[in-house]
Write an enzyme that holds these catalytic residues in place. Structure first.
Site, PDB file in Angstrom:
ATOM      1  N   LYS A   1       0.402   2.871  -6.907  1.00 32.06           N
ATOM      2  CA  LYS A   1      -0.205   2.048  -7.959  1.00 32.06           C
ATOM      3  C   LYS A   1      -1.363   2.791  -8.639  1.00 32.06           C
ATOM      4  O   LYS A   1      -1.396   2.917  -9.865  1.00 32.06           O
ATOM      5  CB  LYS A   1      -0.689   0.720  -7.367  1.00 32.06           C
ATOM      6  CG  LYS A   1       0.394  -0.102  -6.706  1.00 32.06           C
ATOM      7  CD  LYS A   1      -0.123  -1.445  -6.230  1.00 32.06           C
ATOM      8  CE  LYS A   1      -1.145  -1.343  -5.119  1.00 32.06           C
ATOM      9  NZ  LYS A   1      -0.591  -0.778  -3.872  1.00 32.06           N
TER      10      LYS A   1
ATOM     11  N   SER B   1      12.099 -18.072   4.399  1.00 33.21           N
ATOM     12  CA  SER B   1      13.340 -17.335   4.161  1.00 33.21           C
ATOM     13  C   SER B   1      14.200 -17.195   5.416  1.00 33.21           C
ATOM     14  O   SER B   1      15.170 -16.445   5.394  1.00 33.21           O
ATOM     15  CB  SER B   1      13.024 -15.945   3.598  1.00 33.21           C
ATOM     16  OG  SER B   1      12.326 -15.184   4.550  1.00 33.21           O
TER      17      SER B   1
ATOM     18  N   LYS C   1      14.311  -6.295   1.890  1.00 34.10           N
ATOM     19  CA  LYS C   1      15.132  -6.852   2.973  1.00 34.10           C
ATOM     20  C   LYS C   1      16.485  -6.143   3.067  1.00 34.10           C
ATOM     21  O   LYS C   1      16.953  -5.814   4.164  1.00 34.10           O
ATOM     22  CB  LYS C   1      15.331  -8.358   2.754  1.00 34.10           C
ATOM     23  CG  LYS C   1      14.050  -9.167   2.932  1.00 34.10           C
ATOM     24  CD  LYS C   1      14.271 -10.628   2.600  1.00 34.10           C
ATOM     25  CE  LYS C   1      12.974 -11.431   2.789  1.00 34.10           C
ATOM     26  NZ  LYS C   1      13.145 -12.836   2.456  1.00 34.10           N
TER      27      LYS C   1
ATOM     28  N   PRO D   1       0.832  -1.215   0.000  1.00 37.27           N
ATOM     29  CA  PRO D   1       0.000   0.000   0.000  1.00 37.27           C
ATOM     30  C   PRO D   1       0.867   1.265   0.000  1.00 37.27           C
ATOM     31  O   PRO D   1       1.920   1.312   0.628  1.00 37.27           O
ATOM     32  CB  PRO D   1      -0.780  -0.112   1.314  1.00 37.27           C
ATOM     33  CG  PRO D   1      -0.700  -1.551   1.708  1.00 37.27           C
ATOM     34  CD  PRO D   1       0.585  -2.061   1.177  1.00 37.27           C
TER      35      PRO D   1
END
Length: 806
Positions: free
Chosen positions: A372, A711, A754, A368
């Site tokens: 977009k 991960s 990350k 968010p």
């Protein structure tokens, strides 16, 4: 036949349980019985010349013989006649002789009950006489209001001087609930019983009065409606004779004129259907309910902008200029959008009609607040076409998109057709927002309709159920948005091309804030640029400590809050010419910092590893902790983990055990526990004893936050390897990657977010899977790559070598 002809009471007699009304003494009434127990009771009474007790079920179930399922009073009488009916039922003629009360009832032999006669108390003749006069007076009033009241009942009461008999006669005709009927039936005080009956009669009188008033009002309203209708018809006839009131004719002419103007642009089927409905409307009475529904349909169809198109010329340069003007960074998304419209422009220039309307549908995917929907706004602005936004989040009814059939009350076209009507053009930019949040239920699956809408081979003949004819949607530019592409069904994903819009770096956020957000918020709040000064350090502090998101939506809110406070400050003190907001002033304006990524620890620690995680609001650094306790080699995991991470922790533990067994991870003999038996055999102790004699507790803070995903394998393995070998982990190394049982490091997603998190936490080194290193490193911002060493790892041995102290 009298009671004297039978045995003395109390006595045990057969029991019949009815489901309808209380019977009264001296009544002869037919009973239709179907319950097996009731039929047996009747046959026993006839065979043994016995009286029977007839009582009433409390819950409307004939013959139910459980405790408290029927009333304890009823009528004692005899069976005069029995007739068998074809369907297994029987009809009996029952004569009531006296009221009775059940003294005892045994479930084992529920066919019978021990019954005594219900006797009334002594009465005061003078009081009873006065009450009966009042009673008769009220009965007369009721008989005048209730047309179904027995006409001869009043005469019978007046001629009778038995108060109990009078009470029974009136009670038998009153319409009361079972519980009220039971109270009137079982009352042994005749005086009180008569007073209760008067109360019930008064209630019925009031009820009938209200019913009569309502009926009169309804009748008068109906008469008025009919009168108004006939008057209107007369007025119409008069006006027609005078040549007036041609409003309807004018409307029909206007509809036909509009239809004729659209004829060459409408599909033949649409023109035929609309013309048919206009002709039908012209024959209808204007006051008919169907006329208004049909008129609404005709108006909706004629509002569809057939043949009306916005500026059809597509210019790639104007699209690029608008995107650059409205958005900072987003290099790859802008490039792909430019390529999309470059193809459309070339097809237009070379007039290749077959392919002009075909092509993939762009879908912007990202967290968010990353821009977009605003990208779609920029596209519409650049093309000078109207923008229609359709929010799909939570939509479950397929008719919201396809329209409701006109047979339904309140039927309307679907959102796509309504969008064309609102846009007033057949080629708007239509944003399908939150396409990943479409739902499915018993009303259908909206994603199935989206397949037709987004397929160029089908959408030129999209059939809306309300319109009942096809509409061409091929000229519409569809742009969809989603937070998570994995939630979109595979067939629908196949129709779209995904453009990833990932998190902004702190540097990108700074430029967005400086060049876009602050000027926009100043203008929105009526402030001049010269009135507010916010320096670079302050903006960076707001980005780092007051917002935590992938996009800039919350950042905009913070600047909006600052502007509001500045506006209030200026209004309170008109002498203020300029407000300067520095880092020290933020506590005054915004209170204490809300978010902060913990910086890398300065000291290396045993059992604490830095993992990198992806979240919906960007990346984060997770400190994975492990400790060992004396035990039997068990593993416990805490931190509100999902199934994937729990499995990953077990795999990591197994991998660490293998590393210890094959001596890859060396264990110092001094840290291996010895039992009292092994004091003399120190040299024989195997290194595997370390994981056999210790339990491992693995924890991932914070415990209240749910975590899952493939991960964290190498981070968990490193923490466990560190705590078992008692070797410290380098505090300035962060990592991400999943493990296989053979110790290989698998690739992961969300690498950009990350590594940005590692950069914010001031890590000096980041370990990433080899495939991610080779494939995704180009997408990592230069400021991140220059600030830390990014190293590829292939196996768990590589991770231990890079992250553990020697």
């Amino acid at each position: 036949m009298e009671l004297e002809n039978y045995d003395e009471f109390p006595q045990t007699i057969p029991l019949i349980i009815e489901d309808d009304i209380f019977l009264y003494p001296f009544m002869i009434a037919p009973l239709f019985l179907s319950n097996e127990q009731n039929i047996k009771a009747v046959e026993y009474a006839i065979e043994h010349n016995k009286l029977v007790m007839v009582t009433v079920s409390k819950h409307g179930k004939e013959g139910k013989r459980e405790l408290d399922s029927f009333y304890d009073v009823g009528v004692v009488g005899n069976i005069m006649r029995k007739v068998s009916l074809p369907d297994g039922k029987i009809k009996v003629l029952f004569q009531g002789l006296a009221k009775g009360r059940i003294l005892d009832f045994a479930l084992e032999d529920s066919l019978f009950a021990r019954v005594d006669i219900l006797r009334t108390e002594e009465i005061n003749e003078e009081n009873i006489k006065s009450i009966i006069e009042v009673l008769i007076d009220n009965v007369k009033k009721l008989s005048r209001l209730n047309t179904k009241f027995p006409a001869d009942l009043v005469k019978t009461i007046e001629e009778n001087d038995d108060a109990t008999r009078i009470a029974d006669l009136i009670s038998s005709v009153l319409k009361v609930k079972k519980d009220e009927a039971y109270k009137l039936f079982s009352q042994t005080n005749v005086e009180q019983r008569l007073l209760d009956i008067i109360e019930e009669i008064k209630k019925e009188i009031e009820s009938f009065k209200i019913q009569k008033e309502i009926t009169q009002k309804v009748n008068s309203k109906i008469e008025k409606t009919h009168k108004d209708y006939f008057l209107k018809e007369q007025i119409k006839a008069i006006q027609k004779e005078l040549g007036g009131d041609n409003q309807k004719d004018e409307e029909i002419k206007a509809y036909k004129k509009r239809l004729k103007a659209k004829k060459e642009f409408m599909p033949k089927e649409a023109y035929k259907e609309t013309k048919k409905q206009i002709e039908k409307l012209s024959r209808m009475n204007q006051d008919s309910p169907d006329a208004s529904l049909l008129q609404t349909y005709v108006e909706q169809v004629l509002d569809i902008p057939f043949g009306e198109y916005a500026n059809e010329k597509i210019s790639v340069k104007s699209v690029e200029d608008q995107l650059n003007e409205d958005h900072y960074s987003l290099v790859k998304p802008k490039e792909r959008i430019s390529e999309y419209f470059a193809v459309k422009q070339l097809l237009e220039q070379r007039n290749i009609e077959d392919l002009k309307s075909k092509g993939t549908v762009l879908c912007f995917v990202g967290p968010p607040g990353v821009g977009k929907t605003s990208l779609a706004n920029s596209i519409a602005k650049a093309l000078q076409r109207p923008l229609i936004r359709i929010a799909l989040g939570g939509m479950e009814d397929v008719n919201e998109l396809r329209g409701h059939r006109r047979t339904y009350v309140g039927a309307m076209p679907g959102r796509l057709i309504k969008g064309l009507i609102d846009a007033k053009k057949m080629n708007p930019v239509m944003v399908l927002d939150e396409i990943d949040k479409l739902g499915a239920n018993h009303r259908g699956d909206p994603t199935a309709v989206m397949l037709e809408i987004l397929d160029p081979e089908q959408n030129h003949e999209f059939r809306d159920l309300y319109l009942n004819f096809p509409v061409d949607l091929s000229q519409v530019i569809f742009v969809s948005t989603a937070n998570d592409a994995r939630r979109i069904p595979a067939p629908l994903r196949d129709r779209m091309e995904f453009i990833e819009i990932s998190s902004y770096t702190p540097n990108e956020k700074y430029h967005i804030a400086k060049d876009y957000l602050i000027p926009q918020e100043l203008e929105k709040h009526g402030l001049k640029k010269s009135e507010v000064s916010i320096n670079k350090a302050t903006i960076e502090m707001i980005i780092g400590k007051y917002t935590r998101e992938a996009g800039v939506r919350n950042l905009r809110r913070v600047f909006s809050k600052l502007c509001r406070k500045v506006v209030k400050q200026i209004l309170n003190d008109p002498t203020i010419e300029k407000v300067t907001i520095g880092t020290k002033d933020l506590k005054t304006y915004l209170d204490n910092p809300i978010f902060e990524i913990d910086p890398a620890e300065k000291k290396n620690s045993v059992g604490i590893a830095n993992g990198l995680a992806w979240t919906a609001v960007g990346g984060d650094v997770l400190k994975i902790e492990a400790i060992k306790l004396k035990g039997k080699g068990n593993l416990s995991v805490t931190g509100n983990l999902g199934d994937v991470m729990k499995e990953s922790s077990r795999i990591s533990y197994s991998v660490v055990k293998v590393l210890i067994d094959n001596k890859t991870l060396k264990i110092d003999d001094k840290i291996i526990p010895k039992s009292f038996k092994e004091e003399e055999e120190k040299e024989k102790i195997d290194s595997s004893e370390v994981y056999k004699r210790y339990d491992i507790h693995l924890h991932i803070p914070e415990g209240a936050t749910p975590k899952d995903g493939p991960s964290a394998g190498i981070t968990m393995a490193l923490a466990m390897a560190s705590v078992l070998s008692e070797k410290a982990i380098k505090a300035d190394v962060a990592m991400t990657g999943e493990l296989t049982l053979s110790g290989k490091v698998l690739p992961i997603g969300g690498l950009k977010e990350k590594l940005i998190a590692a950069y914010k936490a001031k890590m000096k080194k980041a370990l990433v899977p080899r495939k991610n290193f080779d494939r995704d490193l180009d997408e990592i911002p230069e400021e991140v790559k220059s600030a830390m060493e990014i190293k590829a790892v292939d196996t768990i041995e590589d991770v231990l070598k890079e992250a553990l102290e020697n």
